[in-house]
Scaffold this motif. Sequence first.
Motif, PDB file in Angstrom:
ATOM      1  N   CYS A  77       5.070  -0.511   5.456  1.00  0.00           N
ATOM      2  CA  CYS A  77       5.524   0.084   4.196  1.00  0.00           C
ATOM      3  C   CYS A  77       6.426   1.289   4.481  1.00  0.00           C
ATOM      4  N   CYS A  83       3.413  -5.482   4.533  1.00  0.00           N
ATOM      5  CA  CYS A  83       2.281  -4.566   4.348  1.00  0.00           C
ATOM      6  C   CYS A  83       0.984  -5.206   4.842  1.00  0.00           C
ATOM      7  N   VAL A  84       0.174  -4.435   5.559  1.00  0.00           N
ATOM      8  CA  VAL A  84      -1.071  -4.988   6.116  1.00  0.00           C
ATOM      9  C   VAL A  84      -2.082  -5.315   5.012  1.00  0.00           C
ATOM     10  N   CYS A 105       0.822  -1.217   0.000  1.00  0.00           N
ATOM     11  CA  CYS A 105       0.000   0.000   0.000  1.00  0.00           C
ATOM     12  C   CYS A 105       0.855   1.267   0.000  1.00  0.00           C
ATOM     13  N   GLY A 106       2.063   1.165   0.553  1.00  0.00           N
ATOM     14  CA  GLY A 106       2.960   2.327   0.574  1.00  0.00           C
ATOM     15  C   GLY A 106       2.726   3.270   1.729  1.00  0.00           C
ATOM     16  N   SER A 107       1.687   3.036   2.547  1.00  0.00           N
ATOM     17  CA  SER A 107       1.411   4.013   3.597  1.00  0.00           C
ATOM     18  C   SER A 107       1.237   3.421   4.998  1.00  0.00           C
ATOM     19  N   CYS A 108       1.152   2.096   5.118  1.00  0.00           N
ATOM     20  CA  CYS A 108       0.994   1.515   6.462  1.00  0.00           C
ATOM     21  C   CYS A 108       2.325   1.588   7.212  1.00  0.00           C
TER      22      CYS A 108
HETATM   23 ZN   LIG Z   1       1.446  -1.141   3.451  1.00  0.00          ZN
END
Ligand SMILES: [Zn+2]
Length: 348
Positions: free
Chosen positions: A102, A110-111, A96-99
């Motif tokens: 990440c 990543c979740v 996702c790039g934001s958890c």
């Molecule tokens: Zn993530």
Amino acid sequence: MKAVLLQRHGGNECLSFGNRTAPSAGLGEVVVRLHAAAFNRLDLFVRNGIPGVPVSFPHVPGADGAGIVEGIGEGVGGEGAPKLGDRVVLQPGLACGSCEFCRAGENSLCVSYRILGEHLSGTFAEAIAVPVTNVFPAPATLSFEEAAAFPLAGLTAWRMVVTRAALRPGESVLIHGIGSGVATFALQIARLAGAALVIVTSGSSEKLRQAASLGADVGLDYTSVDVGRKVREITAKRGVDVVIDCVGQATWSHSLVAAAKRGRIVTCGATSGPNPVEEIRTIFWKQLSILGSTMGTDAEFAALLSAVGRGLVRPVIDAVLPLRDAVFGYERLEKGLNLGKIVLSIAP
Ligand SMILES: [Zn+2]
């Protein structure tokens, strides 16, 4: 476009070869015209159906692919961004790039981690749209078939050997089931990392012979040898520092016996079943570390890419089939006949 289509879960009768709407590049995505794809055991699990992982039918399988960029979506550009006509290889894991994971650079933790061909449409097709972050330059020294043959298995093996086991020069390693893609990469990466002794196992003398040519010191035929005991015998009862186990139920007790005091056992799969007998006394008495591993990070993928590009690690290709004959790849993989990767060639 042509694609392999999974119509429902089950055996090979659930697969067909047919037409699918060609993808277009969404925001932050690129479309890659695929020239080659490759099989992983994951494709068998997806065909059979993975509990808790719903897919929408017809589903296009396949995690590994390489080809040429032929479409660029909005928001893709700037220095280092792929351009039309670039030869590329796909990183099969989508993060996702934001958890929190990440943000720590740990893509595969990543979740909402997803894998091409498992959670979304895959590479057994003439084209695919993927996030630009999943596109990497294909090494110029590799054919498309070779470039498609290393991402998932190579990345998995890299993280297992280099990051999770943190193999050091001079250490000893046992790798179960040398026919698999992950195992053939783990063998080469262990050598690259400076392992002093690499022991591999297989039920096939042909696979053991080929493993020797890839750098294995000792090959054990598990159909005639008690692997755990034999490893202790070879190492003068010491055992090995690291065990790479993707097999699970059938090999786990051997892994516990074969590991040295303070040994590390890394697991990335359970192809023979997920519930082995767990001898807890062995774990605490030998002070073992049991390490799980799944896929890998972008940094690990870049390191692997560099090693492959320099010829330090090479994808072992078992067979190349045309896309329309993918069903033969499923058969070969399911019967365990392959040494290394089964590749699909996708005519332009
Ligand atoms: Zn993530």
